[in-house]
Motif scaffolding. Structure first.
Motif, PDB file in Angstrom:
ATOM      1  N   PRO A  30       0.480  -1.422   0.211  1.00 49.46           N
ATOM      2  CA  PRO A  30       0.028  -0.300   0.197  1.00 49.46           C
ATOM      3  C   PRO A  30       0.623   1.323   0.189  1.00 49.46           C
ATOM      4  N   LEU A  31       1.757   1.228   1.012  1.00 47.80           N
ATOM      5  CA  LEU A  31       2.847   2.300   0.733  1.00 47.80           C
ATOM      6  C   LEU A  31       3.061   2.922  -0.613  1.00 47.80           C
ATOM      7  N   ALA A  36       3.549   6.061  -5.577  1.00 49.24           N
ATOM      8  CA  ALA A  36       3.135   6.321  -6.962  1.00 49.24           C
ATOM      9  C   ALA A  36       2.263   6.876  -7.573  1.00 49.24           C
ATOM     10  N   THR A  37       0.770   6.954  -6.700  1.00 44.12           N
ATOM     11  CA  THR A  37      -0.730   7.524  -7.252  1.00 44.12           C
ATOM     12  C   THR A  37      -0.091   9.095  -7.238  1.00 44.12           C
ATOM     13  N   LEU A  38       0.232   9.239  -5.542  1.00 39.92           N
ATOM     14  CA  LEU A  38       0.591  10.853  -5.112  1.00 39.92           C
ATOM     15  C   LEU A  38       1.706  11.425  -6.457  1.00 39.92           C
TER      16      LEU A  38
END
Length: 287
Positions: A30-31, A36-38
């Motif tokens: 999840p981290l 990556a999404t941020l």
């Protein structure tokens, strides 16, 4: 010796069950997904969202008026037509260059292979200066392409050639030469071998390279800024029209045309993805 070797996996497995060794899963968790999404949001999504909002500041009517203005339509038309011509040109020449680099041996081959990537590293404004000195009003070659669509095609072909070459080259390296040799031993001509065996294998990579070249060309600015001439309706491309709108403080019009270019590029890349996926499935079925 054999006892040590055979006991090592068992002991490692035992230690993993006891919690001494981490289990390798290949995922980032999840981290990693969050980081990556941020990062994608900051670098890609937020600028695109801001551009989309700016393009409709005057409402959808203002967006349509900005995109359908005569000069805007002319710039978009020139951009799409010239980019399509460049993509077709590079399909032929880029595939030929890739073929020569893979199938032929000649002095300086490594240098040529490195030279292909030069447009990726060279500032595009430098390319425009060089092209202007070669094909401008004072051309030492006697070829005058300044302020012509021919000049646009030459400039865009220079910056987009690597996309086709580097898309086709790896596929050519992986093609099984024994199939070609078998076809030749059965009397097939070189043209038939290329058309029936090589080309179907290369087609997904050729289409991918052409699409990438087209998508790159429609947004190009630096390489055509000097040699293009920026003549509305003739050699003015969309990127130059956008700059012109910014200079006269018409931000909304510039954003609207920019969103249109993004939409064209997105559709192109989406079609590429579909073609590439179908090509991979067809190759898997053939195997």
């Amino acid at each position: 010796m054999s006892e040590t070797t055979s006991s090592t996996p068992a002991s490692a497995s035992s230690r993993r069950r006891r919690g001494f060794l981490p289990r390798v899963t290949g995922t980032v968790g999840p981290l990693g997904i969050g980081i990556a999404t941020l990062w994608l949001s900051i670098i890609v999504l937020l600028p695109l969202a801001a551009l989309a909002v700016a393009s409709v500041e005057d409402g959808l009517g203002g967006f349509v008026d900005a995109v359908t203005a005569p000069n805007a339509l002319a710039a978009l038309r020139v951009t799409v037509l010239v980019s399509a011509a460049v993509a077709v040109l590079n399909v032929v020449m880029g595939t030929l260059v890739a073929w020569v680099l893979v199938r032929d041996e000649f002095p300086g081959k490594k240098f040529v292979n490195i030279l292909i990537d030069l447009p990726f590293a060279l500032p595009t404004i430098v390319a425009s200066i060089v092209l202007l000195s070669l094909y401008g009003p004072d051309s030492p070659l006697g070829i005058h392409l300044n302020a012509t669509q021919g000049g646009l095609i030459v400039a865009l072909a220079f910056v987009t050639l690597p996309f086709v070459v580097r898309s086709v080259q790896p596929v050519l390296l992986e093609i099984d030469r024994e199939v070609e040799e078998a076809a030749a031993s059965m009397g097939a001509s070189n043209a038939t071998i290329f058309r029936r065996i090589v080309l179907p294998t290369l087609m997904p990579s050729i289409v991918s390279g052409a699409g990438l070249a087209f998508a790159r060309a429609i947004g190009e600015y630096g390489s055509i800024v000097l040699i293009g001439g920026n003549i509305p309706g003739e050699t003015q491309v969309a990127s130059q029209y956008i700059q012109q709108q910014i200079e006269i403080d018409r931000q909304q019009a510039a954003a609207a045309v920019s969103v249109t270019l993004l939409a064209i590029a997105f559709v192109t890349l989406f079609v590429l993805r579909v073609v590439s996926t179908r090509g991979q499935r067809r190759q898997e079925l053939d195997r």
